[in-house]
Write a protein that holds these residues in place. Sequence first.
Motif, PDB file in Angstrom:
ATOM      1  N   TYR A 116      10.616  -7.658  -8.775  1.00 24.55           N
ATOM      2  CA  TYR A 116       8.755  -7.683  -9.469  1.00 24.55           C
ATOM      3  C   TYR A 116       8.823  -5.489  -9.333  1.00 24.55           C
ATOM      4  O   TYR A 116       7.657  -5.388 -10.129  1.00 24.55           O
ATOM      5  N   HIS A 132       0.905   3.767  -8.819  1.00 32.72           N
ATOM      6  CA  HIS A 132       0.038   4.825  -9.619  1.00 32.72           C
ATOM      7  C   HIS A 132      -0.071   4.275 -11.275  1.00 32.72           C
ATOM      8  O   HIS A 132       0.041   4.098 -12.113  1.00 32.72           O
ATOM      9  N   ARG A 133      -1.638   4.844 -11.248  1.00 30.65           N
ATOM     10  CA  ARG A 133      -2.307   4.496 -12.714  1.00 30.65           C
ATOM     11  C   ARG A 133      -2.029   5.227 -13.607  1.00 30.65           C
ATOM     12  O   ARG A 133      -0.834   4.842 -14.502  1.00 30.65           O
ATOM     13  N   VAL A 182       1.745   9.225  -3.435  1.00 33.44           N
ATOM     14  CA  VAL A 182       1.265  10.425  -2.460  1.00 33.44           C
ATOM     15  C   VAL A 182       0.806   9.807  -0.838  1.00 33.44           C
ATOM     16  O   VAL A 182       1.556  10.387   0.532  1.00 33.44           O
ATOM     17  N   PHE A 211       2.893   2.592  -2.913  1.00 31.63           N
ATOM     18  CA  PHE A 211       3.128   2.167  -3.999  1.00 31.63           C
ATOM     19  C   PHE A 211       2.419   2.118  -5.201  1.00 31.63           C
ATOM     20  O   PHE A 211       1.036   1.788  -5.545  1.00 31.63           O
ATOM     21  N   MET A 258       0.851  -1.462  -0.173  1.00 32.65           N
ATOM     22  CA  MET A 258      -0.040  -0.232  -0.475  1.00 32.65           C
ATOM     23  C   MET A 258       0.889   1.774   0.269  1.00 32.65           C
ATOM     24  O   MET A 258       1.879   1.388   0.524  1.00 32.65           O
TER      25      MET A 258
HETATM   26  C1  SDX Z   1      -3.891   7.818  -4.873  1.00 25.74           C
HETATM   27  O1  SDX Z   1      -4.985   8.442  -9.164  1.00 25.74           O
HETATM   28  C2  SDX Z   1      -5.060   9.578  -8.853  1.00 25.74           C
HETATM   29  O2  SDX Z   1      -4.520  10.197  -8.803  1.00 25.74           O
HETATM   30  C3  SDX Z   1      -4.789   9.016  -7.638  1.00 25.74           C
HETATM   31  C4  SDX Z   1      -4.680   9.840  -6.219  1.00 25.74           C
HETATM   32  C5  SDX Z   1      -4.743  10.956  -6.304  1.00 25.74           C
HETATM   33  O3  SDX Z   1      -3.776  12.374  -5.617  1.00 25.74           O
HETATM   34  O4  SDX Z   1      -5.746  10.994  -6.252  1.00 25.74           O
HETATM   35  O5  SDX Z   1      -2.979  10.083  -6.846  1.00 25.74           O
HETATM   36  C6  SDX Z   1      -4.264   8.732  -5.465  1.00 25.74           C
HETATM   37  O6  SDX Z   1      -5.025   6.855  -5.057  1.00 25.74           O
HETATM   38  C7  SDX Z   1      -3.006   7.071  -4.825  1.00 25.74           C
HETATM   39  C8  SDX Z   1      -2.716   5.542  -4.972  1.00 25.74           C
HETATM   40  C9  SDX Z   1      -3.300   5.690  -3.639  1.00 25.74           C
HETATM   41  N1  SDX Z   1      -2.979   3.681  -3.688  1.00 25.74           N
HETATM   42  C10 SDX Z   1      -2.516   2.417  -3.076  1.00 25.74           C
HETATM   43  O7  SDX Z   1      -1.205   2.927  -2.070  1.00 25.74           O
HETATM   44  C11 SDX Z   1      -2.848   0.952  -3.165  1.00 25.74           C
HETATM   45  C12 SDX Z   1      -1.356   0.058  -3.903  1.00 25.74           C
HETATM   46  N2  SDX Z   1      -1.568   1.036  -4.632  1.00 25.74           N
HETATM   47  C13 SDX Z   1      -2.114   0.704  -6.280  1.00 25.74           C
HETATM   48  O8  SDX Z   1      -3.489  -0.886  -5.438  1.00 25.74           O
HETATM   49  C14 SDX Z   1      -2.327   0.439  -7.435  1.00 25.74           C
HETATM   50  O9  SDX Z   1      -0.960   0.525  -8.050  1.00 25.74           O
HETATM   51  C15 SDX Z   1      -3.401   1.733  -8.260  1.00 25.74           C
HETATM   52  C16 SDX Z   1      -4.479   1.336  -7.625  1.00 25.74           C
HETATM   53  C17 SDX Z   1      -2.542   2.635  -7.422  1.00 25.74           C
HETATM   54  C18 SDX Z   1      -2.777   1.816  -9.472  1.00 25.74           C
HETATM   55  O10 SDX Z   1      -3.415   0.564  -9.680  1.00 25.74           O
HETATM   56  P1  SDX Z   1      -3.022   0.137 -11.726  1.00 25.74           P
HETATM   57  O11 SDX Z   1      -3.199   1.247 -12.730  1.00 25.74           O
HETATM   58  O12 SDX Z   1      -4.851  -0.375 -11.891  1.00 25.74           O
HETATM   59  O13 SDX Z   1      -2.447  -0.824 -11.735  1.00 25.74           O
HETATM   60  P2  SDX Z   1      -2.344  -2.613 -11.831  1.00 25.74           P
HETATM   61  O14 SDX Z   1      -3.575  -2.463 -11.236  1.00 25.74           O
HETATM   62  O15 SDX Z   1      -2.966  -3.199 -13.192  1.00 25.74           O
HETATM   63  O16 SDX Z   1      -1.183  -3.205 -11.238  1.00 25.74           O
HETATM   64  C19 SDX Z   1       0.067  -3.575 -12.330  1.00 25.74           C
HETATM   65  C20 SDX Z   1       0.920  -3.987 -11.655  1.00 25.74           C
HETATM   66  C21 SDX Z   1      -0.082  -6.015 -11.358  1.00 25.74           C
HETATM   67  O17 SDX Z   1       0.530  -6.670 -11.749  1.00 25.74           O
HETATM   68  P3  SDX Z   1       0.749  -7.676 -12.677  1.00 25.74           P
HETATM   69  O18 SDX Z   1      -0.688  -8.089 -12.454  1.00 25.74           O
HETATM   70  O19 SDX Z   1       1.050  -7.329 -14.228  1.00 25.74           O
HETATM   71  O20 SDX Z   1       1.366  -8.919 -11.968  1.00 25.74           O
HETATM   72  O21 SDX Z   1       1.549  -3.739 -10.363  1.00 25.74           O
HETATM   73  C22 SDX Z   1       1.154  -4.663  -9.341  1.00 25.74           C
HETATM   74  C23 SDX Z   1      -0.712  -5.150  -9.903  1.00 25.74           C
HETATM   75  O22 SDX Z   1      -0.729  -6.907  -8.703  1.00 25.74           O
HETATM   76  N3  SDX Z   1       0.688  -3.630  -8.748  1.00 25.74           N
HETATM   77  C24 SDX Z   1       0.781  -3.555  -6.878  1.00 25.74           C
HETATM   78  C25 SDX Z   1       0.764  -2.767  -6.302  1.00 25.74           C
HETATM   79  N4  SDX Z   1       0.216  -1.868  -7.176  1.00 25.74           N
HETATM   80  C26 SDX Z   1       0.353  -2.155  -8.249  1.00 25.74           C
HETATM   81  N5  SDX Z   1       1.736  -4.994  -6.715  1.00 25.74           N
HETATM   82  C27 SDX Z   1       2.054  -4.921  -5.124  1.00 25.74           C
HETATM   83  N6  SDX Z   1       1.379  -3.668  -4.587  1.00 25.74           N
HETATM   84  C28 SDX Z   1       1.539  -2.572  -5.536  1.00 25.74           C
HETATM   85  N7  SDX Z   1       0.882  -1.640  -3.901  1.00 25.74           N
END
Ligand code: SDX
Length: 455
Positions: free
Chosen positions: A354, A309-310, A364, A307, A305
């Motif tokens: 990874y 970002h889209r 953030v 880590f 968590m």
């Molecule tokens: C905010 O959009 C914004 O601008 C949001 C924000 C804002 O200011 O409004 O910046 C604020 O929401 C920041 C994000 C906070 N969320 C987290 O920290 C939760 C953990 N992060 C993830 O859930 C994820 O990274 C997201 C939701 C932030 C982004 O997801 P995406 O773009 O849909 O990417 P994805 O889930 O498709 O991941 C791509 C790959 C996957 O692996 P594979 O299927 O390719 O094997 O990366 C992996 C995911 O499993 N992955 C992670 C991960 N985030 C992505 N693996 C482990 N830990 C993570 N945090």
Amino acid sequence: MTEQVSTLTVTDNRTGRTYEIPIENGAIRANTLRSIKLDESDFGLLTYDPAFTNTASCRSAITFIDGDAGILRYRGFPITELADKSSFLEVAYLLLAGELPTASELAVWESEITHHTLVHESIKKFIDGFYHDAHPMGILLSSVGALSTFYPDAKEISDPGLRRLQIVRLIAKITTLAAFSYRHSIGLPYVYPDNDLSYAGNFLNMMWKATELKYEPDPILEHALDVLFILHADHEQNCSTNAMRAVGSSQADPFSAAAAAISALYGPLHGGANEQVLRMLTEIGSVENIPAFIEQVKSGKKKLMGFGHRVYKNYDPRARVIRQIADEVFKVTGTNPLLDLALELERVALEDEYFIKRKLYPNVDFYTGIIYQAMGFPVEMFPVLFAVGRMPGWLAQWEEGLLDPEQKIARPRQLYVGHEERPYTPIEDRSPDFVGASDSIAALAAQAAPARPRR
Ligand code: SDX
């Protein structure tokens, strides 16, 4: 930005026909694909983009992000300069007006916000109705929505003066509602706004004032919170802003749209992540447990968590500034032992294939919780603080959407994958193995965890 118009030449191999599709600002209009048909009765092509990973929903001049370069600008000003030189209310003005205010404009703006922080006394009764352990985000989204019932003029969304009045009300009152939700949860009396204090200072007053006659915020913590609000103020078309724009597109009032935005932000993948980062760090407990935790993440059992970002496929520029603020805060509060754990977790992750392969960096939310906890905020208040900071961005995006002549009510299409037409089955004819709604509801109920006994 001058519009570069060029074209795509597309051949539909089903018919052999070719189409010239204009490219504008690096995009094609999805509607131009509707002309690609098998025959005149054909609906034409749709675009399919679950979660809008490659779809622009609007034109916006508010925030620019370059995810690969780790760039974030509000109305063209780099976030690092605004964090270093501006104030949250000045940034709020910038996001909404498009330009930095003059000294007199800023003074008027600050006075307007300061003099709208009070809420109707009935809101206190509304908040009193929640259980003492109700999550403050649940109280906040409910009370912001409830505010719409006190201001029927908020429905006049086409009146610029009334729009500005609601914008001022929401930026001002979100701090009061946020603080009231906290005070309710610890059984302390609500603290009224103090108009002598700054926006961040008054928020700290409403959060922490005890029996002293006048609360005096620590200037370092007051400044740190003001900068944290700046860093959260907008972020282009994130999930909660998309909710704000979508609800606003039906011409609902801004209080109802803001309640929807707060609801979207509540999710652990979005603004709720800062709360989950603290719970994750607490669960890891010590540096020795980091390797095992990282293995769980890499095996897909957990997420790191804070880590990923889209958009950012580089270090979130806000996380860099937040890391610096941590040192400023810890000079006053004493360091948070979780910081060392977070720093080691970041180091290990950034060296691991990874995370490198998936371009996962701290966002953030990774460090904010450590700072908020050191400042005395309970973990449940972390997403509430995010909502306070994001309010001006939501409102600027809402108003930009309303004023955009290309926009109208948001109503996406779908790709239907369900049953073809079929006749109604009388209940006496349904075979025992007919999996009807009642079976699936019963199955879901059986899986559901037992209801938590209410205290
Ligand atoms: C905010 O959009 C914004 O601008 C949001 C924000 C804002 O200011 O409004 O910046 C604020 O929401 C920041 C994000 C906070 N969320 C987290 O920290 C939760 C953990 N992060 C993830 O859930 C994820 O990274 C997201 C939701 C932030 C982004 O997801 P995406 O773009 O849909 O990417 P994805 O889930 O498709 O991941 C791509 C790959 C996957 O692996 P594979 O299927 O390719 O094997 O990366 C992996 C995911 O499993 N992955 C992670 C991960 N985030 C992505 N693996 C482990 N830990 C993570 N945090």
